[in-house]
Design a protein around this motif. Structure first.
Motif, PDB file in Angstrom:
ATOM      1  N   GLY A 110      45.571  37.173  34.694  1.00 10.25           N
ATOM      2  CA  GLY A 110      45.257  38.498  34.170  1.00 10.25           C
ATOM      3  C   GLY A 110      43.771  38.667  33.886  1.00 10.25           C
ATOM      4  O   GLY A 110      43.172  39.700  34.228  1.00 10.25           O
ATOM      5  N   PHE A 111      43.160  37.663  33.262  1.00 11.19           N
ATOM      6  CA  PHE A 111      41.734  37.768  32.946  1.00 11.19           C
ATOM      7  C   PHE A 111      40.883  37.754  34.221  1.00 11.19           C
ATOM      8  O   PHE A 111      39.880  38.464  34.327  1.00 11.19           O
ATOM      9  N   VAL A 112      41.281  36.954  35.207  1.00 13.19           N
ATOM     10  CA  VAL A 112      40.545  36.926  36.472  1.00 13.19           C
ATOM     11  C   VAL A 112      40.613  38.291  37.153  1.00 13.19           C
ATOM     12  O   VAL A 112      39.612  38.775  37.713  1.00 13.19           O
ATOM     13  N   LEU A 113      41.802  38.951  37.104  1.00  7.24           N
ATOM     14  CA  LEU A 113      41.926  40.281  37.704  1.00  7.24           C
ATOM     15  C   LEU A 113      41.039  41.298  36.985  1.00  7.24           C
ATOM     16  O   LEU A 113      40.419  42.160  37.613  1.00  7.24           O
ATOM     17  N   VAL A 114      41.009  41.213  35.642  1.00  5.90           N
ATOM     18  CA  VAL A 114      40.140  42.118  34.884  1.00  5.90           C
ATOM     19  C   VAL A 114      38.676  41.909  35.269  1.00  5.90           C
ATOM     20  O   VAL A 114      37.915  42.853  35.490  1.00  5.90           O
TER      21      VAL A 114
END
Length: 716
Positions: A110-114
Motif C-alpha cells: 500500500g505504501f509503495v503504491l502511494v
C-alpha cells in the motif's frame, strides 16, 4: 497566507464544483513548495486545467527519463517500512514472528503504491542532482512527509487500525535519508575517483605533476571537478592548504586538507618524505582572502622551496569540457598582489546614464579608452561613436566591439582631437549626448622631450572636445585626468592640469545656463597593464634574463587595475549627472596605498621563479625628466571635500576664469605652433604658479625635500 489557504481561494474563484481541482492545486503546493503555481490566481478555469495538464505531462516525462531513480525510490520506500516495523517492535520488546508482521502484507504494497502515485507529481525527477543544494534536499523531506500523510489518511479510510501509527513516523525518518543518499551517489563516486592521490605511490601516478592547492572555496572545487573528469590531465593534487576555514583532515573531492597556510613549509617537508613533493603551488583564492601579510609570506616561502606559483584556468574554461587549455596553469599576474576589496558599484545608476543614449569616446583605442568603450557598450547605448588618431587602435577596438556586441550601432573615426573642424563635423553628424574624453599624450618623459606636442594634444585637444560638446548640446563630458597634474613638475602634468581647469571653468559657467552641460573630470594614478606602463617593461626585461630597471629605490606610485578605474569613472559620472553632485569639483579615485616600484620589481622576479638580486639583478638608473619620487592625489591649492560617490574622493581647485584660460590658450597655440619652448614654459608657469619644471638632466638618488607626499597624506 498558508499553502492550503491560497489554493482554496484560487479554487473559490473557479466555483466549488471543482473540488478535485482544489485538491490538485493544494497537493502541488505541498509537494513543490510555496512558490509553485504562484501565477494560478490570474488564470481562468480552462487555463488552470491546461496549466496543470502541462505540468503533469512534464513530470511524467521526467520520471520516464529517470526511471531507474524512480524504481530505486520505490525500493527504498518498501525498505523503510520494513526497517520501521523492526524498530517499532524492537522498542516494544516483542518477538518478531509471523503474527507480528502480518500487517506488512498490506502496509508495504500500500505504501509503495502511494509513493508511486505521489513521487511523480513532485519535482524529484526534474532536477540535476549532481548539483544538489540544501533546498533540493529539503524538497525530498517535504515529499516524504506528504506521502506518509496520504498513506495515514488511507489507513484511516480503510479502518486498518492494526497498523502501529508510530511505524509511519519512523519510516519517514528512515526514507528521507535513504532517498537523499541515492541522489548523492554521483558526488560520492566523484570523491572516490580522486581519493587515491596520497594513498597511491608516485610511480602509480606516472608522469603527472604533483601540485598543492591553496583554498577550499568554489574555485578549488571546480578545478578538482575538472581534473576528475579528465584522467589525461597532467596534474596530481596531493593536498590542500586552507586559510583556517576548513579543519585539518577535511576532504574536498577526495583531496585532504593538510593544514593552514601557516603550516606550508611543514606540509611540504612531510609530502617530500612521502615522495610526493609538490612542484606547483596553485592559488584558487585571491589575495584579498589572505591576511595582510599572508600573501607575501606565502610567495617568499614558495620561493625558498623552489616552487612555482600559478593559477588555474578561468572558470569558463574549466566549465567547458571542450576547452583544451582548461588544465593549463596560468602565471600569477601582478594584479593579484594589488587585489583589494572593490568599491560597491551602483549598476542601476550606470545603466540609467548610458542606456538608449548616444555616446562618444575619444582615444577609444587606447588602454583606458578601449576598456571604457567595452564597458559602455555593455550598458546598452543607442549608438557608440569611437574616435582615435591611431589607425590600428581604432581598427582593433571596432573589431572587438563588433565581435562582442554585434547588435550595437557603432561608428569608428580616424580623427585627431587637435583638428577642431573634423571634431565638429563628427559631433554635428552624431549629436552625442555623453562624451568621454580619454585621448591624451600620457608618457611623462616622451612629452618632456616633445612639449609642444603635449600642449597641442592635452590642452588644445581637450578644449576642442569640450567646445564641440558644448556646441552640440550634449548632457555631459567626462575627462580622464591623472595624478601627474597635481603639483606638476612635468610638461605632461602641467598640460593635464590646464585641461582640468578648463573643464572646471566650463562646468561653473554652464551651471547657470538654461540647458546646463556637465563638464566632469576624473583623476586617478597609474593603471596596471596600460601601454607604456612598467609591467610590460618588466616582463620584457625578465624574458631577456634581466636586469630590471628601477629609476629610484624610493620611487612610489598609486596603482589600480584598468577595469576598476573605468568602473569608478563611470560611477562618478553617473552620480554627477543624475544627482548633480560635484559641480566645479574633480572626482579623485581612492587609489589605496602607494607601492614602491622596487618592491613590485622584486615580486615579479619571485613570481617568475627567480631570486631577486641573485638570479635577476635590479639596476637603479636614476629618475627621468619630469618624474617625481612620490605622486600625489591633491594639489596644494585644492580644497578636499567628501564625495557621496563610493570609492571616490572630491577636490575643488581654485577656479581660473574661463576668459583668462581662453586668452592663455591662444598664446599657447602660437608658442606650440612656432616651437617656442621658452615662451611655452614661461606661459605655463604664469598660469600655474605651482608648476616647477625639473632640470633636463636626471637628479641624484638623494630624496629631494620637495618629494614629500602631501597628496597621499591627505588622501589617507
Amino acid at each position: 497566507m498558508s499553502q492550503i489557504e491560497q489554493p482554496l481561494r484560487t479554487g473559490a474563484s473557479l466555483g466549488f464544483h471543482a473540488v478535485p481541482l482544489y485538491a490538485a492545486i493544494a497537493l502541488g503546493r505541498l509537494l513543490s513548495g510555496p512558490d509553485c503555481m504562484r501565477d494560478l490566481p490570474a488564470l481562468q478555469r480552462g487555463e488552470v486545467y491546461a496549466y496543470l495538464r502541462r505540468r503533469l505531462i512534464g513530470r511524467v516525462k521526467a520520471v520516464s527519463k529517470s526511471r531507474n531513480l524512480f524504481l530505486d525510490d520505490l525500493m527504498m520506500s518498501a525498505l523503510a517500512v520494513l526497517l520501521a516495523t523492526m524498530v517499532r517492535l524492537g522498542l516494544d520488546g516483542q518477538v518478531a514472528g509471523p503474527e507480528s508482521f502480518r500487517f506488512l502484507l498490506f502496509t508495504v504494497p500500500g505504501f509503495v503504491l502511494v509513493c508511486a502515485a505521489i513521487f511523480p507529481l513532485s519535482p524529484l525527477y526534474s532536477r540535476n542532482w549532481r548539483h544538489a543544494s540544501v533546498a533540493d534536499l529539503f524538497g525530498i523531506v517535504r515529499v516524504v512527509c506528504v506521502a506518509s500523510l496520504v498513506f495515514v489518511f488511507c489507513i484511516f479510510v480503510a479502518r486498518l487500525f492494526s497498523v502501529p501509527r508510530s511505524v509511519m513516523v519512523i519510516q519517514a525518518l528512515i526514507l528521507a535519508p535513504l532517498m537523499i543518499a541515492l541522489r548523492l551517489r554521483p558526488q560520492y563516486r566523484a570523491m572516490l575517483h580522486l581519493a587515491p592521490p596520497l594513498l597511491t605511490t608516485p610511480e602509480e601516478q606516472g608522469d603527472k605533476l604533483p601540485v598543492l592547492l591553496i583554498g577550499t572555496g568554489d574555485a578549488a572545487d571546480l578545478y578538482l571537478c575538472a581534473l576528475q573528469r579528465d584522467p589525461t590531465a597532467r596534474y596530481w593534487p596531493v593536498g590542500i592548504l586552507d586559510n583556517g576555514t576548513a579543519p585539518e583532515g577535511f576532504y574536498l573531492r577526495g583531496v585532504p586538507v593538510l593544514g593552514s597556510i601557516g603550516d606550508f613549509e611543514a606540509v611540504v617537508r612531510d609530502l617530500d618524505y612521502r615522495g610526493a613533493r609538490p612542484r606547483h603551488l596553485i592559488l584558487t583564492e585571491g589575495a584579498s582572502g589572505f591576511a595582510e601579510s599572508g600573501f607575501e609570506e606565502l610567495i617568499n616561502c614558495a620561493d625558498r622551496l623552489g616552487m612555482a606559483i600559478s593559477r588555474p584556468a578561468p572558470v569558463l574554461e574549466l566549465r567547458n569540457p571542450k576547452s583544451e587549455s582548461r588544465f593549463e596553469l596560468r602565471p600569477i599576474e601582478l594584479t593579484d598582489l594589488l587585489e583589494r576589496p572593490q568599491a560597491a558599484l551602483d549598476r542601476d545608476a550606470l545603466r540609467r546614464m548610458i542606456e538608449c543614449r548616444r555616446v562618444l569616446v575619444t582615444g577609444a583605442g587606447g588602454s583606458i579608452g578601449s576598456e571604457l568603450s567595452l564597458q559602455l557598450a555593455a550598458l546598452g547605448p543607442s549608438e557608440l561613436v569611437a574616435i582615435d588618431h591611431c589607425e590600428y587602435n581604432i581598427y582593433a577596438i571596432d573589431l572587438e566591439l563588433g565581435e562582442k556586441f554585434p547588435n550595437l550601432a557603432r561608428k569608428a573615426y580616424l580623427c585627431d582631437v587637435r583638428d577642431a573642424a573634423r571634431l565638429l563635423e563628427i559631433f554635428d553628424r552624431h549629436r552625442p549626448e555623453l562624451v568621454f574624453h580619454a585621448a591624451a599624450l600620457k608618457h611623462v618623459p616622451m612629452v618632456e622631450l616633445n612639449p609642444c606636442e603635449g600642449v597641442l594634444t592635452n590642452v588644445l585637444g581637450t578644449m576642442n572636445v569640450a567646445d564641440a560638446t558644448r556646441r552640440c548640446g550634449a548632457k555631459a563630458m567626462v575627462q580622464i585626468s591623472t595624478d601627474k597634474a597635481v603639483n606638476a613638475t612635468s610638461i605632461m602634468g602641467a598640460t593635464k592640469r590646464l585641461a582640468e581647469l578648463y573643464c572646471q571653468a566650463l562646468d561653473l559657467v554652464s551651471a547657470s545656463a538654461e540647458n546646463p552641460v556637465r563638464f566632469m573630470t576624473v583623476r586617478f594614478g597609474n593603471v596596471l597593464g596600460s601601454s607604456g606602463s612598467l609591467i610590460p617593461l618588466f616582463k620584457r626585461q625578465l624574458a631577456r634574463g634581466g636586469p630590471l630597471t628601477v629609476t629610484h629605490p624610493e620611487m612610489t606610485r598609486f596603482f589600480m587595475t584598468i577595469r576598476e578605474a573605468v568602473e569608478l569613472t563611470l560611477q562618478a559620472s553617473a552620480y554627477g549627472l543624475e544627482k548633480q553632485v560635484g559641480q566645479g569639483e574633480i572626482f579623485v579615485l581612492d587609489m589605496g596605498e602607494p607601492i614602491k616600484i622596487i618592491d613590485m620589481a622584486r615580486r615579479m622576479i619571485k613570481l617568475a621563479g627567480y631570486v631577486p638580486d641573485e638570479d635577476i639583478k635590479i639596476d637603479i638608473v636614476g629618475c627621468r625628466p619630469g618624474e617625481k619620487l612620490f605622486e600625489e592625489l591633491f594639489d596644494d591649492d585644492e580644497r578636499r571635500v567628501n564625495s557621496p560617490v563610493p570609492g571616490v574622493l572630491g577636490a575643488i581647485p581654485h577656479p581660473v576664469p574661463l576668459s583668462r584660460l581662453q586668452r592663455a590658450f591662444v598664446q599657447l597655440r602660437r608658442h606650440a605652433k612656432s616651437g617656442d619652448l621658452d615662451g611655452l614654459v614661461e606661459l605655463l608657469a604664469q598660469i600655474l604658479p605651482s608648476y616647477r619644471r625639473q632640470s633636463a638632466k636626471p637628479p641624484s638618488l638623494a630624496m629631494p625635500t620637495s618629494a614629500k607626499p602631501r597628496g597621499y597624506q591627505a588622501a589617507a
